[in-house]
Motif scaffolding. Structure first.
Motif, PDB file in Angstrom:
ATOM      1  N   VAL A   1     -10.381  10.137   0.147  1.00  0.00           N
ATOM      2  CA  VAL A   1     -10.401  11.365   0.949  1.00  0.00           C
ATOM      3  C   VAL A   1     -11.848  11.833   1.062  1.00  0.00           C
ATOM      4  O   VAL A   1     -12.535  12.010   0.055  1.00  0.00           O
ATOM      5  CB  VAL A   1      -9.521  12.460   0.308  1.00  0.00           C
ATOM      6  CG1 VAL A   1      -9.690  13.782   1.060  1.00  0.00           C
ATOM      7  CG2 VAL A   1      -8.066  12.032   0.294  1.00  0.00           C
TER       8      VAL A   1
ATOM      9  N   ARG B   1      -0.906   8.403   3.691  1.00  0.00           N
ATOM     10  CA  ARG B   1      -0.212   7.281   3.073  1.00  0.00           C
ATOM     11  C   ARG B   1       0.647   7.772   1.923  1.00  0.00           C
ATOM     12  O   ARG B   1       0.163   8.439   0.997  1.00  0.00           O
ATOM     13  CB  ARG B   1      -1.229   6.262   2.554  1.00  0.00           C
ATOM     14  CG  ARG B   1      -0.645   5.108   1.720  1.00  0.00           C
ATOM     15  CD  ARG B   1       0.206   4.165   2.525  1.00  0.00           C
ATOM     16  NE  ARG B   1       0.491   2.932   1.757  1.00  0.00           N
ATOM     17  CZ  ARG B   1       1.326   1.996   2.154  1.00  0.00           C
ATOM     18  NH1 ARG B   1       1.975   2.114   3.313  1.00  0.00           N
ATOM     19  NH2 ARG B   1       1.523   0.918   1.423  1.00  0.00           N
TER      20      ARG B   1
ATOM     21  N   ASP C   1      -9.063   8.023  -4.016  1.00  0.00           N
ATOM     22  CA  ASP C   1      -8.137   8.137  -2.888  1.00  0.00           C
ATOM     23  C   ASP C   1      -8.843   8.050  -1.536  1.00  0.00           C
ATOM     24  O   ASP C   1      -8.204   8.051  -0.494  1.00  0.00           O
ATOM     25  CB  ASP C   1      -7.314   9.429  -2.977  1.00  0.00           C
ATOM     26  CG  ASP C   1      -8.190  10.682  -3.002  1.00  0.00           C
ATOM     27  OD1 ASP C   1      -9.390  10.609  -2.654  1.00  0.00           O
ATOM     28  OD2 ASP C   1      -7.664  11.747  -3.377  1.00  0.00           O
TER      29      ASP C   1
ATOM     30  N   GLY D   1      -3.191  10.181  -0.218  1.00  0.00           N
ATOM     31  CA  GLY D   1      -2.846   8.835  -0.656  1.00  0.00           C
ATOM     32  C   GLY D   1      -3.142   8.703  -2.137  1.00  0.00           C
ATOM     33  O   GLY D   1      -4.083   9.317  -2.649  1.00  0.00           O
TER      34      GLY D   1
ATOM     35  N   CYS E   1      -8.583  10.174   5.885  1.00  0.00           N
ATOM     36  CA  CYS E   1      -7.480  10.120   4.923  1.00  0.00           C
ATOM     37  C   CYS E   1      -7.213  11.530   4.382  1.00  0.00           C
ATOM     38  O   CYS E   1      -8.078  12.131   3.737  1.00  0.00           O
ATOM     39  CB  CYS E   1      -7.802   9.158   3.787  1.00  0.00           C
ATOM     40  SG  CYS E   1      -6.459   8.985   2.590  1.00  0.00           S
TER      41      CYS E   1
ATOM     42  N   TYR F   1      -4.956  10.133   8.984  1.00  0.00           N
ATOM     43  CA  TYR F   1      -4.170   9.159   8.224  1.00  0.00           C
ATOM     44  C   TYR F   1      -3.578   9.781   6.974  1.00  0.00           C
ATOM     45  O   TYR F   1      -4.245  10.527   6.247  1.00  0.00           O
ATOM     46  CB  TYR F   1      -5.062   7.981   7.826  1.00  0.00           C
ATOM     47  CG  TYR F   1      -4.380   6.924   6.995  1.00  0.00           C
ATOM     48  CD1 TYR F   1      -3.344   6.151   7.515  1.00  0.00           C
ATOM     49  CD2 TYR F   1      -4.781   6.677   5.678  1.00  0.00           C
ATOM     50  CE1 TYR F   1      -2.728   5.165   6.760  1.00  0.00           C
ATOM     51  CE2 TYR F   1      -4.175   5.690   4.908  1.00  0.00           C
ATOM     52  CZ  TYR F   1      -3.147   4.940   5.460  1.00  0.00           C
ATOM     53  OH  TYR F   1      -2.536   3.967   4.703  1.00  0.00           O
TER      54      TYR F   1
ATOM     55  N   ASP G   1      -3.890  -0.696   3.826  1.00  0.00           N
ATOM     56  CA  ASP G   1      -4.075   0.704   3.423  1.00  0.00           C
ATOM     57  C   ASP G   1      -5.556   1.040   3.332  1.00  0.00           C
ATOM     58  O   ASP G   1      -6.012   2.097   3.798  1.00  0.00           O
ATOM     59  CB  ASP G   1      -3.375   0.933   2.082  1.00  0.00           C
ATOM     60  CG  ASP G   1      -3.418   2.376   1.611  1.00  0.00           C
ATOM     61  OD1 ASP G   1      -3.669   3.271   2.442  1.00  0.00           O
ATOM     62  OD2 ASP G   1      -3.198   2.604   0.405  1.00  0.00           O
TER      63      ASP G   1
ATOM     64  N   ARG H   1      -7.680   3.895   5.440  1.00  0.00           N
ATOM     65  CA  ARG H   1      -8.426   4.981   4.788  1.00  0.00           C
ATOM     66  C   ARG H   1      -9.899   4.939   5.169  1.00  0.00           C
ATOM     67  O   ARG H   1     -10.559   5.985   5.247  1.00  0.00           O
ATOM     68  CB  ARG H   1      -8.280   4.881   3.270  1.00  0.00           C
ATOM     69  CG  ARG H   1      -6.837   5.025   2.782  1.00  0.00           C
ATOM     70  CD  ARG H   1      -6.779   5.191   1.280  1.00  0.00           C
ATOM     71  NE  ARG H   1      -5.445   4.929   0.759  1.00  0.00           N
ATOM     72  CZ  ARG H   1      -4.946   5.501  -0.331  1.00  0.00           C
ATOM     73  NH1 ARG H   1      -5.666   6.371  -1.011  1.00  0.00           N
ATOM     74  NH2 ARG H   1      -3.729   5.203  -0.760  1.00  0.00           N
TER      75      ARG H   1
END
Length: 371
Positions: free
Chosen positions: A303, A318, A301, A292, A289, A316, A280, A284
């Motif tokens: 991002v 998750r 996270d 997630g 990302c 991506y 994971d 990321r």
């Protein structure tokens, strides 16, 4: 492979491919099924096709262990309703206790699981079957060679070349799925014949790929595998679905508690958990990302975090949760005891797993995530 129904380009006319990845986790696969059902519902509304299935949208579906079962069902064109029914109707039957004199080797019989997989996937369906509507990837562990195998119906893969006498495409599909789900101590291994040899295959989760997401990206883009899909945000999308993180945490841990029994019972699951998180993290880091749960207090996270060198390779998303009291509480499910749903054979708590999956999907799955 029949993938003619998939939109092959973006609105700008550029090549686009989509990958779906599903973690291992035994009967906890029900959590993933509910998330996938929400994704399927969004896509049906987007395309205006009430009978759309995930194989119509994704170009590759990857899975390990129970994820391999779900990925194969998706690749064969099964709807999420049908996959859910398979788990609800067959889940308890597949975990049939072995005879007491066999339990020092494995906890459950494999006959019922094997029969269910033959019935659903077809006894004569091969990995290279035209019934598969997209690229299928699954992870198994070859005990003979002490190797982790990435099995795929990709015709360009070196291991699927017709000039080879040991072509993986000619292996029975149900048997490979059974092998990927043959969790040590839970089920006996699966023995397959390849090139005149008998190979002992076990659960692909006993590797670095219980979460096969980043490995699926490599399979799709690395030159030796022959797919050579274009990379970059907008060109490649990776959706990864977990089955819940179940850390073995103890606040009362003491040094004397670390012994042979601890090593044998706790460390394997801890190593698998670490590999799930690592895959994971890689996704990321090298992908954009969009969603997630936080990795930890330091990373968050991820991002908006740039990639090393500044180049992101894919979009991506998750979907996962921590199967802890806190994680369940965040879903409004404090009435579910975390320990009751953490084991891969928690068949007595199928209803709770279904509730968790529905709550996770309702909270996290959004139309904007599916680009």
């Amino acid at each position: 492979m029949n993938n003619a129904s998939k939109p092959a380009t973006s609105a700008s006319g550029e090549e686009r491919h989509r990958i779906l990845s599903i973690d291992g986790g035994g009967i906890r696969g029900l959590i993933a099924v509910e998330v996938l059902g929400a994704i399927e519902a969004i896509l049906r509304q987007r395309y205006g096709k009430p009978d759309l299935v995930l194989a119509d949208h994704f170009d590759m579906v990857a899975g390990t262990s129970t994820g391999a079962i779900i990925a194969t069902a998706i690749s064969l064109g099964m709807s999420c309703d049908a996959i859910r029914s398979f788990y609800l109707d067959s889940g308890a039957k597949m975990f049939e206790h072995s005879h007491f004199y066999e339990r020092y080797k494995y906890k459950y019989k494999d006959e019922m699981l094997s029969q269910e997989l033959r019935d659903v996937f077809g006894a004569d369906t091969l990995l290279g079957s035209d019934k598969l509507r997209c690229v299928l990837m699954m992870i198994v562990r070859n005990s003979n060679a002490d190797e982790t195998w990435t099995l795929t119906n990709n015709p360009n893969s070196p291991y699927n070349a017709r000039v080879r006498g040991e072509r993986q495409l000619d292996l029975p599909l149900w048997q490979l799925v059974r092998a990927s789900a043959a969790a040590p101590s839970f089920f006996p291994p699966e023995v397959v014949s390849l090139g005149g040899r008998e190979l002992v295959l076990i659960d692909g989760s006993v590797s670095s790929y219980c979460n096969p997401a980043f490995q699926a990206f490599i399979q799709a883009t690395a030159q030796p595998y022959g797919l050579n899909w274009k990379t970059g945000p907008g060109a490649l999308e990776l959706v990864s679905v977990g089955t819940g993180l179940a850390p073995h945490s103890r606040t009362d841990m003491q040094s004397k508690d670390v012994n042979l029994i601890y090593d044998a019972t706790v460390l394997p699951a801890s190593l698998i958990l670490s590999s799930v998180i690592e895959q994971d993290f890689l996704c990321r880091l090298f992908g954009v990302c969009h969603h997630g749960i936080p990795m930890d207090k330091d990373l968050g996270d991820m991002v908006g975090v740039p990639a090393p060198g500044g180049t992101k390779l894919f979009d991506y998303v998750r979907y996962n949760l921590e199967l802890s009291e806190r994680g369940l509480g965040e879903l409004g499910l404090s009435d579910i005891e975390a320990q009751s749903v953490q084991m891969i054979d928690s068949v007595a708590h199928i209803d709770s797993l279904t509730r968790i999956g529905k709550a996770l999907a309702a909270r996290d799955v959004q139309t904007a995530h599916l680009r």
